[in-house]
Design an enzyme around this catalytic site. Sequence first.
Site, PDB file in Angstrom:
ATOM      1  N   LYS A   1      14.099  95.674  10.198  1.00 54.37           N
ATOM      2  CA  LYS A   1      15.306  95.006   9.707  1.00 54.37           C
ATOM      3  C   LYS A   1      15.778  93.928  10.694  1.00 54.37           C
ATOM      4  O   LYS A   1      15.306  93.874  11.831  1.00 54.37           O
ATOM      5  CB  LYS A   1      16.395  96.066   9.478  1.00 54.37           C
ATOM      6  CG  LYS A   1      16.016  97.093   8.394  1.00 54.37           C
ATOM      7  CD  LYS A   1      17.165  98.073   8.120  1.00 54.37           C
ATOM      8  CE  LYS A   1      16.785  99.069   7.032  1.00 54.37           C
ATOM      9  NZ  LYS A   1      17.913  99.973   6.686  1.00 54.37           N
TER      10      LYS A   1
ATOM     11  N   TYR B   1      17.817  97.364  -3.238  1.00 55.80           N
ATOM     12  CA  TYR B   1      18.710  98.491  -2.935  1.00 55.80           C
ATOM     13  C   TYR B   1      19.580  98.884  -4.122  1.00 55.80           C
ATOM     14  O   TYR B   1      20.650  99.462  -3.944  1.00 55.80           O
ATOM     15  CB  TYR B   1      19.578  98.148  -1.728  1.00 55.80           C
ATOM     16  CG  TYR B   1      18.865  98.305  -0.395  1.00 55.80           C
ATOM     17  CD1 TYR B   1      18.378  99.547   0.013  1.00 55.80           C
ATOM     18  CD2 TYR B   1      18.695  97.229   0.464  1.00 55.80           C
ATOM     19  CE1 TYR B   1      17.741  99.705   1.238  1.00 55.80           C
ATOM     20  CE2 TYR B   1      18.055  97.374   1.696  1.00 55.80           C
ATOM     21  CZ  TYR B   1      17.579  98.619   2.073  1.00 55.80           C
ATOM     22  OH  TYR B   1      16.952  98.780   3.283  1.00 55.80           O
TER      23      TYR B   1
ATOM     24  N   PHE C   1      28.878 101.199   1.216  1.00 54.64           N
ATOM     25  CA  PHE C   1      28.159 100.379   2.184  1.00 54.64           C
ATOM     26  C   PHE C   1      27.235  99.355   1.534  1.00 54.64           C
ATOM     27  O   PHE C   1      26.575  98.583   2.235  1.00 54.64           O
ATOM     28  CB  PHE C   1      27.335 101.276   3.124  1.00 54.64           C
ATOM     29  CG  PHE C   1      26.345 102.170   2.418  1.00 54.64           C
ATOM     30  CD1 PHE C   1      25.111 101.680   1.985  1.00 54.64           C
ATOM     31  CD2 PHE C   1      26.645 103.509   2.184  1.00 54.64           C
ATOM     32  CE1 PHE C   1      24.207 102.493   1.330  1.00 54.64           C
ATOM     33  CE2 PHE C   1      25.739 104.331   1.531  1.00 54.64           C
ATOM     34  CZ  PHE C   1      24.519 103.827   1.109  1.00 54.64           C
TER      35      PHE C   1
ATOM     36  N   ARG D   1       8.650 108.019   7.995  1.00 55.90           N
ATOM     37  CA  ARG D   1      10.061 108.444   7.942  1.00 55.90           C
ATOM     38  C   ARG D   1      10.408 109.321   9.147  1.00 55.90           C
ATOM     39  O   ARG D   1      11.510 109.252   9.686  1.00 55.90           O
ATOM     40  CB  ARG D   1      10.384 109.130   6.614  1.00 55.90           C
ATOM     41  CG  ARG D   1      10.459 108.108   5.459  1.00 55.90           C
ATOM     42  CD  ARG D   1      11.122 108.645   4.210  1.00 55.90           C
ATOM     43  NE  ARG D   1      12.526 108.964   4.377  1.00 55.90           N
ATOM     44  CZ  ARG D   1      13.532 108.116   4.123  1.00 55.90           C
ATOM     45  NH1 ARG D   1      13.311 106.884   3.696  1.00 55.90           N
ATOM     46  NH2 ARG D   1      14.778 108.501   4.280  1.00 55.90           N
TER      47      ARG D   1
ATOM     48  N   THR E   1      18.778 108.567   8.841  1.00 62.78           N
ATOM     49  CA  THR E   1      19.423 107.314   8.444  1.00 62.78           C
ATOM     50  C   THR E   1      20.581 106.951   9.370  1.00 62.78           C
ATOM     51  O   THR E   1      20.712 105.807   9.802  1.00 62.78           O
ATOM     52  CB  THR E   1      19.976 107.459   7.008  1.00 62.78           C
ATOM     53  OG1 THR E   1      18.917 107.889   6.156  1.00 62.78           O
ATOM     54  CG2 THR E   1      20.557 106.151   6.490  1.00 62.78           C
TER      55      THR E   1
ATOM     56  N   ARG F   1      15.134 105.022  15.148  1.00 62.98           N
ATOM     57  CA  ARG F   1      16.575 104.849  14.925  1.00 62.98           C
ATOM     58  C   ARG F   1      17.381 105.496  16.039  1.00 62.98           C
ATOM     59  O   ARG F   1      18.419 104.970  16.455  1.00 62.98           O
ATOM     60  CB  ARG F   1      16.953 105.427  13.566  1.00 62.98           C
ATOM     61  CG  ARG F   1      16.500 104.533  12.410  1.00 62.98           C
ATOM     62  CD  ARG F   1      16.558 105.250  11.094  1.00 62.98           C
ATOM     63  NE  ARG F   1      16.458 104.339   9.956  1.00 62.98           N
ATOM     64  CZ  ARG F   1      16.400 104.737   8.699  1.00 62.98           C
ATOM     65  NH1 ARG F   1      16.427 106.037   8.417  1.00 62.98           N
ATOM     66  NH2 ARG F   1      16.322 103.858   7.721  1.00 62.98           N
TER      67      ARG F   1
ATOM     68  N   ASN G   1      20.227  99.885  11.190  1.00 65.95           N
ATOM     69  CA  ASN G   1      19.472 101.024  11.721  1.00 65.95           C
ATOM     70  C   ASN G   1      17.969 100.747  11.851  1.00 65.95           C
ATOM     71  O   ASN G   1      17.151 101.641  11.673  1.00 65.95           O
ATOM     72  CB  ASN G   1      19.753 102.276  10.871  1.00 65.95           C
ATOM     73  CG  ASN G   1      19.317 102.105   9.428  1.00 65.95           C
ATOM     74  OD1 ASN G   1      18.846 101.044   9.038  1.00 65.95           O
ATOM     75  ND2 ASN G   1      19.443 103.155   8.638  1.00 65.95           N
TER      76      ASN G   1
ATOM     77  N   HIS H   1      13.195 100.438   7.653  1.00 65.10           N
ATOM     78  CA  HIS H   1      13.191 101.056   6.330  1.00 65.10           C
ATOM     79  C   HIS H   1      11.830 101.687   6.110  1.00 65.10           C
ATOM     80  O   HIS H   1      10.820 101.173   6.579  1.00 65.10           O
ATOM     81  CB  HIS H   1      13.437 100.000   5.243  1.00 65.10           C
ATOM     82  CG  HIS H   1      13.161 100.506   3.860  1.00 65.10           C
ATOM     83  ND1 HIS H   1      14.105 101.175   3.117  1.00 65.10           N
ATOM     84  CD2 HIS H   1      12.018 100.499   3.114  1.00 65.10           C
ATOM     85  CE1 HIS H   1      13.562 101.541   1.958  1.00 65.10           C
ATOM     86  NE2 HIS H   1      12.300 101.135   1.929  1.00 65.10           N
TER      87      HIS H   1
ATOM     88  N   GLU I   1       8.219  99.262  -4.014  1.00 69.94           N
ATOM     89  CA  GLU I   1       8.627  98.460  -2.860  1.00 69.94           C
ATOM     90  C   GLU I   1       7.491  97.574  -2.348  1.00 69.94           C
ATOM     91  O   GLU I   1       7.720  96.446  -1.919  1.00 69.94           O
ATOM     92  CB  GLU I   1       9.151  99.386  -1.763  1.00 69.94           C
ATOM     93  CG  GLU I   1      10.432 100.094  -2.190  1.00 69.94           C
ATOM     94  CD  GLU I   1      10.961 101.078  -1.158  1.00 69.94           C
ATOM     95  OE1 GLU I   1      12.019 101.663  -1.413  1.00 69.94           O
ATOM     96  OE2 GLU I   1      10.324 101.267  -0.095  1.00 69.94           O
TER      97      GLU I   1
HETATM   98  P1  DAT Z   1      17.082 105.451   4.383  1.00 67.88           P
HETATM   99  O1  DAT Z   1      17.062 104.018   4.876  1.00 67.88           O
HETATM  100  O2  DAT Z   1      16.975 106.418   5.514  1.00 67.88           O
HETATM  101  O3  DAT Z   1      16.102 105.722   3.270  1.00 67.88           O
HETATM  102  P2  DAT Z   1      19.177 105.452   2.339  1.00 67.88           P
HETATM  103  O4  DAT Z   1      18.095 105.118   1.354  1.00 67.88           O
HETATM  104  O5  DAT Z   1      20.080 106.597   2.031  1.00 67.88           O
HETATM  105  O6  DAT Z   1      18.562 105.706   3.792  1.00 67.88           O
HETATM  106  O7  DAT Z   1      20.108 104.179   2.551  1.00 67.88           O
HETATM  107  C1  DAT Z   1      19.557 102.875   2.606  1.00 67.88           C
HETATM  108  C2  DAT Z   1      20.240 102.107   3.697  1.00 67.88           C
HETATM  109  O8  DAT Z   1      21.629 101.972   3.403  1.00 67.88           O
HETATM  110  C3  DAT Z   1      20.214 102.755   5.078  1.00 67.88           C
HETATM  111  O9  DAT Z   1      19.015 102.514   5.785  1.00 67.88           O
HETATM  112  C4  DAT Z   1      21.387 102.114   5.742  1.00 67.88           C
HETATM  113  C5  DAT Z   1      22.392 102.017   4.618  1.00 67.88           C
HETATM  114  N1  DAT Z   1      23.262 103.204   4.602  1.00 67.88           N
HETATM  115  C6  DAT Z   1      22.959 104.413   4.083  1.00 67.88           C
HETATM  116  N2  DAT Z   1      23.946 105.288   4.249  1.00 67.88           N
HETATM  117  C7  DAT Z   1      24.920 104.615   4.906  1.00 67.88           C
HETATM  118  C8  DAT Z   1      26.217 104.964   5.382  1.00 67.88           C
HETATM  119  N3  DAT Z   1      26.721 106.202   5.208  1.00 67.88           N
HETATM  120  N4  DAT Z   1      26.940 104.015   6.016  1.00 67.88           N
HETATM  121  C9  DAT Z   1      26.464 102.776   6.182  1.00 67.88           C
HETATM  122  N5  DAT Z   1      25.240 102.373   5.756  1.00 67.88           N
HETATM  123  C10 DAT Z   1      24.490 103.282   5.130  1.00 67.88           C
HETATM  124 MG    MG Z   2      16.048 105.029   1.321  1.00 60.36          MG
END
Ligand code: DAT
Ligand code: MG
Length: 155
Positions: free
Chosen positions: A11, A52, A60, A88, A94, A108, A118, A121, A132
């Site tokens: 990212k 997304y 968020f 992962r 996350t 992370r 973070n 991805h 994706e």
């Molecule tokens: P991951 O990236 O671990 O698959 P995710 O699919 O739940 O996690 O979320 C996608 C992205 O969205 C994540 O990398 C960062 C952002 N995100 C997720 N949960 C968040 C939160 N509680 N606060 C802020 N950003 C968040």
């Molecule tokens: Mg995800």
Amino acid sequence: QALQLTLALIKPDAVAHPLILEAVHQQILSNKFLIVRMRELLWRKEDCQRFYREHEGRFFYQRLVEFMASGPIRAYILAHKDAIQLWRTLMGPTRVFRARHVAPDSIRGSFGLTDTRNTTHGSDSVVSASREIAAFFPDFSEQRWYEEEEPQLRC
Ligand code: DAT
Ligand code: MG
């Protein structure tokens, strides 16, 4: 054993810092992923929104979309016998506070700045990996790769 494909992204926060970019790339190499494709690009906001869309409506979402379009990202198609889960695990949880505590050596846990910024991805299932990969590498044919290249790579 058949190889699995995943989409990995570095990212904008991590691409912007040369030492972090290098450290994440080294993690890919030292864990013996095969780098099937790699490209760097600046993402348009509409592409981030589509990518997304499962998070549309979350608090968020807007922040996430703005961040992902804020600077260059690096995309990889990675192959490994356990690509999705391994990547992962290397990324860690996350949320950054949790990552630092339960997986301090993860990517992370080491480099994450906030829950949104973070570093990386990774696809979370075979179905999302296919979607994706197609989003970032429209010219890549997964079917052809499995027919023509994967059999030659098996150990
Ligand atoms: P991951 O990236 O671990 O698959 P995710 O699919 O739940 O996690 O979320 C996608 C992205 O969205 C994540 O990398 C960062 C952002 N995100 C997720 N949960 C968040 C939160 N509680 N606060 C802020 N950003 C968040
Ligand atoms: Mg995800």
